[in-house]
Design an enzyme around this catalytic site. Sequence first.
Site, PDB file in Angstrom:
ATOM      1  N   GLY A 119       0.821  -1.211   0.000  1.00 48.52           N
ATOM      2  CA  GLY A 119       0.000   0.000   0.000  1.00 48.52           C
ATOM      3  C   GLY A 119       0.853   1.259   0.000  1.00 48.52           C
ATOM      4  O   GLY A 119       0.638   2.188  -0.792  1.00 48.52           O
ATOM      5  N   ILE A 141       6.101  -8.170   7.542  1.00 48.45           N
ATOM      6  CA  ILE A 141       6.256  -9.522   8.103  1.00 48.45           C
ATOM      7  C   ILE A 141       5.664 -10.546   7.142  1.00 48.45           C
ATOM      8  O   ILE A 141       6.012 -11.705   7.184  1.00 48.45           O
ATOM      9  CB  ILE A 141       5.598  -9.668   9.494  1.00 48.45           C
ATOM     10  CG1 ILE A 141       4.078  -9.426   9.437  1.00 48.45           C
ATOM     11  CG2 ILE A 141       6.273  -8.770  10.519  1.00 48.45           C
ATOM     12  CD1 ILE A 141       3.344  -9.937  10.675  1.00 48.45           C
ATOM     13  N   ASP A 142       4.727 -10.118   6.258  1.00 49.71           N
ATOM     14  CA  ASP A 142       3.997 -11.070   5.408  1.00 49.71           C
ATOM     15  C   ASP A 142       4.867 -11.668   4.293  1.00 49.71           C
ATOM     16  O   ASP A 142       4.515 -12.699   3.728  1.00 49.71           O
ATOM     17  CB  ASP A 142       2.786 -10.384   4.751  1.00 49.71           C
ATOM     18  CG  ASP A 142       1.866  -9.742   5.767  1.00 49.71           C
ATOM     19  OD1 ASP A 142       1.882 -10.177   6.928  1.00 49.71           O
ATOM     20  OD2 ASP A 142       1.141  -8.799   5.402  1.00 49.71           O
ATOM     21  N   MET A 184      -0.550 -14.415  11.233  1.00 51.45           N
ATOM     22  CA  MET A 184      -0.787 -13.347  10.249  1.00 51.45           C
ATOM     23  C   MET A 184      -0.203 -13.724   8.880  1.00 51.45           C
ATOM     24  O   MET A 184       0.319 -14.816   8.700  1.00 51.45           O
ATOM     25  CB  MET A 184      -0.168 -12.049  10.740  1.00 51.45           C
ATOM     26  CG  MET A 184      -0.946 -11.370  11.841  1.00 51.45           C
ATOM     27  SD  MET A 184      -0.155  -9.808  12.279  1.00 51.45           S
ATOM     28  CE  MET A 184      -1.482  -9.030  13.203  1.00 51.45           C
ATOM     29  N   ARG A 186      -1.780 -11.995   5.857  1.00 46.63           N
ATOM     30  CA  ARG A 186      -2.783 -11.591   4.856  1.00 46.63           C
ATOM     31  C   ARG A 186      -3.095 -12.735   3.894  1.00 46.63           C
ATOM     32  O   ARG A 186      -3.403 -13.817   4.350  1.00 46.63           O
ATOM     33  CB  ARG A 186      -2.321 -10.349   4.094  1.00 46.63           C
ATOM     34  CG  ARG A 186      -2.360  -9.089   4.927  1.00 46.63           C
ATOM     35  CD  ARG A 186      -2.319  -7.868   4.043  1.00 46.63           C
ATOM     36  NE  ARG A 186      -1.853  -6.716   4.793  1.00 46.63           N
ATOM     37  CZ  ARG A 186      -2.656  -5.838   5.385  1.00 46.63           C
ATOM     38  NH1 ARG A 186      -3.962  -5.970   5.315  1.00 46.63           N
ATOM     39  NH2 ARG A 186      -2.146  -4.825   6.035  1.00 46.63           N
ATOM     40  N   GLU A 237      -4.087 -16.577   8.607  1.00 45.22           N
ATOM     41  CA  GLU A 237      -5.328 -15.782   8.722  1.00 45.22           C
ATOM     42  C   GLU A 237      -6.082 -15.650   7.389  1.00 45.22           C
ATOM     43  O   GLU A 237      -7.288 -15.398   7.378  1.00 45.22           O
ATOM     44  CB  GLU A 237      -5.013 -14.388   9.264  1.00 45.22           C
ATOM     45  CG  GLU A 237      -4.134 -13.552   8.336  1.00 45.22           C
ATOM     46  CD  GLU A 237      -3.816 -12.162   8.867  1.00 45.22           C
ATOM     47  OE1 GLU A 237      -4.232 -11.808   9.980  1.00 45.22           O
ATOM     48  OE2 GLU A 237      -3.123 -11.407   8.127  1.00 45.22           O
ATOM     49  N   ARG A 281      -7.852 -26.174  21.706  1.00 43.21           N
ATOM     50  CA  ARG A 281      -7.696 -24.772  22.112  1.00 43.21           C
ATOM     51  C   ARG A 281      -7.112 -23.975  20.957  1.00 43.21           C
ATOM     52  O   ARG A 281      -6.323 -24.500  20.173  1.00 43.21           O
ATOM     53  CB  ARG A 281      -6.762 -24.650  23.315  1.00 43.21           C
ATOM     54  CG  ARG A 281      -7.304 -25.285  24.578  1.00 43.21           C
ATOM     55  CD  ARG A 281      -8.435 -24.448  25.184  1.00 43.21           C
ATOM     56  NE  ARG A 281      -8.825 -24.967  26.478  1.00 43.21           N
ATOM     57  CZ  ARG A 281      -9.755 -25.888  26.694  1.00 43.21           C
ATOM     58  NH1 ARG A 281     -10.408 -26.421  25.671  1.00 43.21           N
ATOM     59  NH2 ARG A 281     -10.042 -26.282  27.918  1.00 43.21           N
ATOM     60  N   GLN A 289       3.602 -10.896  16.533  1.00 41.50           N
ATOM     61  CA  GLN A 289       4.454 -11.208  15.371  1.00 41.50           C
ATOM     62  C   GLN A 289       5.139  -9.967  14.794  1.00 41.50           C
ATOM     63  O   GLN A 289       6.103 -10.067  14.053  1.00 41.50           O
ATOM     64  CB  GLN A 289       3.619 -11.866  14.261  1.00 41.50           C
ATOM     65  CG  GLN A 289       3.144 -13.245  14.641  1.00 41.50           C
ATOM     66  CD  GLN A 289       1.932 -13.677  13.821  1.00 41.50           C
ATOM     67  OE1 GLN A 289       2.070 -14.339  12.823  1.00 41.50           O
ATOM     68  NE2 GLN A 289       0.733 -13.304  14.253  1.00 41.50           N
ATOM     69  N   ARG A 290       4.589  -8.811  15.059  1.00 39.23           N
ATOM     70  CA  ARG A 290       5.164  -7.575  14.496  1.00 39.23           C
ATOM     71  C   ARG A 290       6.129  -6.890  15.461  1.00 39.23           C
ATOM     72  O   ARG A 290       6.783  -5.909  15.085  1.00 39.23           O
ATOM     73  CB  ARG A 290       4.033  -6.601  14.150  1.00 39.23           C
ATOM     74  CG  ARG A 290       3.159  -7.064  12.995  1.00 39.23           C
ATOM     75  CD  ARG A 290       3.051  -5.999  11.925  1.00 39.23           C
ATOM     76  NE  ARG A 290       2.525  -4.769  12.432  1.00 39.23           N
ATOM     77  CZ  ARG A 290       1.273  -4.358  12.266  1.00 39.23           C
ATOM     78  NH1 ARG A 290       0.420  -5.113  11.598  1.00 39.23           N
ATOM     79  NH2 ARG A 290       0.875  -3.206  12.752  1.00 39.23           N
TER      80      ARG A 290
HETATM   81  O1  F6P Z   1       0.706  -6.614   6.768  1.00 35.01           O
HETATM   82  C1  F6P Z   1       1.117  -6.861   8.075  1.00 35.01           C
HETATM   83  C2  F6P Z   1      -0.043  -7.286   8.934  1.00 35.01           C
HETATM   84  O2  F6P Z   1       0.454  -7.539  10.239  1.00 35.01           O
HETATM   85  C3  F6P Z   1      -0.821  -8.473   8.407  1.00 35.01           C
HETATM   86  O3  F6P Z   1      -0.175  -9.697   8.605  1.00 35.01           O
HETATM   87  C4  F6P Z   1      -2.116  -8.312   9.169  1.00 35.01           C
HETATM   88  O4  F6P Z   1      -3.181  -8.911   8.468  1.00 35.01           O
HETATM   89  C5  F6P Z   1      -2.307  -6.809   9.232  1.00 35.01           C
HETATM   90  O5  F6P Z   1      -1.012  -6.245   9.023  1.00 35.01           O
HETATM   91  C6  F6P Z   1      -2.852  -6.295  10.534  1.00 35.01           C
HETATM   92  O6  F6P Z   1      -3.052  -4.930  10.415  1.00 35.01           O
HETATM   93  P1  F6P Z   1      -3.376  -3.960  11.633  1.00 35.01           P
HETATM   94  O7  F6P Z   1      -2.082  -3.623  12.302  1.00 35.01           O
HETATM   95  O8  F6P Z   1      -4.030  -2.789  11.005  1.00 35.01           O
HETATM   96  O9  F6P Z   1      -4.282  -4.700  12.577  1.00 35.01           O
END
Ligand code: F6P
Length: 363
Positions: A119, A141-142, A184, A186, A237, A281, A289-290
């Site tokens: 983006g 991270i994706d 995560m 996407r 996800e 569970r 993850q970020r």
């Molecule tokens: O693109 C990175 C990411 O962490 C994706 O893996 C995840 O779907 C999305 O961003 C989450 O976005 P936000 O921080 O807006 O919740």
Amino acid sequence: MRDLRKRLGILTGGGDCPGLNAVIRAATKTAMSHGYEMIGFLDGYTGVVEGRYIRLDPAAISGLLHRGGTILGTNNRSNPFYFPIQENGETIYRDMSDLAIERLKEMNIEVLLVVGGDGTLAGARDFKAKGARVIGIPKTIDNDLAATDQTFGFDTAVRTATDALDKLHTTAESHHRVMVLELMGRYAGWIALYSGLAGGADVILIPEIPWNIESVLAKIEARRAEGKPFSIVVVAEGVKSPEGELVVQRRVEGSVERVRLGGIGQLVGKLIEEKSGIETRVTVLGHIQRGGSPSSYDRVLATRFGVAAAELAVRGVHGVMVCLRGSDISHVPLEEAVGKPRTIPRDHQLLAAARAIGISFGE
Ligand code: F6P
């Protein structure tokens, strides 16, 4: 009066990831070594539109290499072509790209380094189309950008997810449970595939491979028959529900990519428990993850990208994105770098390796 010092600018946009600070540090050090001043715009493109920035001097970039996040801040609703403005208590959206480009000229920014995912880099491409001088640096991270073999941030996310799987393993074994981990990524299954392999998952569901519950249950049952009454299931996800629908958690107005995925893990876990009778569970790893300190791999990759981008800029090259090709840093025109998500090809060697050791993709 117009400031005539030689300057580069840098911003971080979209979702953060480990390694952003390492890029800022490397690009700034490189720029300074060529006699340039580096300006760091705050909160993505918002800082350019609103004129909010800091000077990245040696003190500002000291101690940054191992720090997660971004000292510049970021924003995933910061699109200069669709910029949110408050008017009479309402949010309206305006094209502020001309203002942003004018500001870069006024500040004597020769090239703007844009660190972002698809983006944010699409914004850089559109800036380029309007004559602005920009260089993209791929982060996420994706790991889903087509023009680079890897983005920084991915390796750290995989390590974090692998660590979570190691922890889920011990408790799954004690309780004879199925543990589902939603990750995560996407629309791409890279984090799930790599961490599932590294963390010994029994089932990995990724968006690239259609799945069915019978196949997932067959794997879990086969393990039970072998005397292993616990299983680990990784779910990306972006995996679709049995009805073929993406599971959407929310929509974010103003974000280039509005959809936020989430919830498929619960759905898969519920189905497994209902149909197998095994207590199940679900863990959603989410933004963990970020976060955190970048891995050594990500620090090195981020540093190489930062150096390469700044060197291109001082050489007068722009309109490109730096990228990793094999083990070399290269660059491609921005137009080729965005709008083409990189998902896992069906003939990828890692899929074959995973199948060879008995991992099920729920096919
Ligand atoms: O693109 C990175 C990411 O962490 C994706 O893996 C995840 O779907 C999305 O961003 C989450 O976005 P936000 O921080 O807006 O919740």
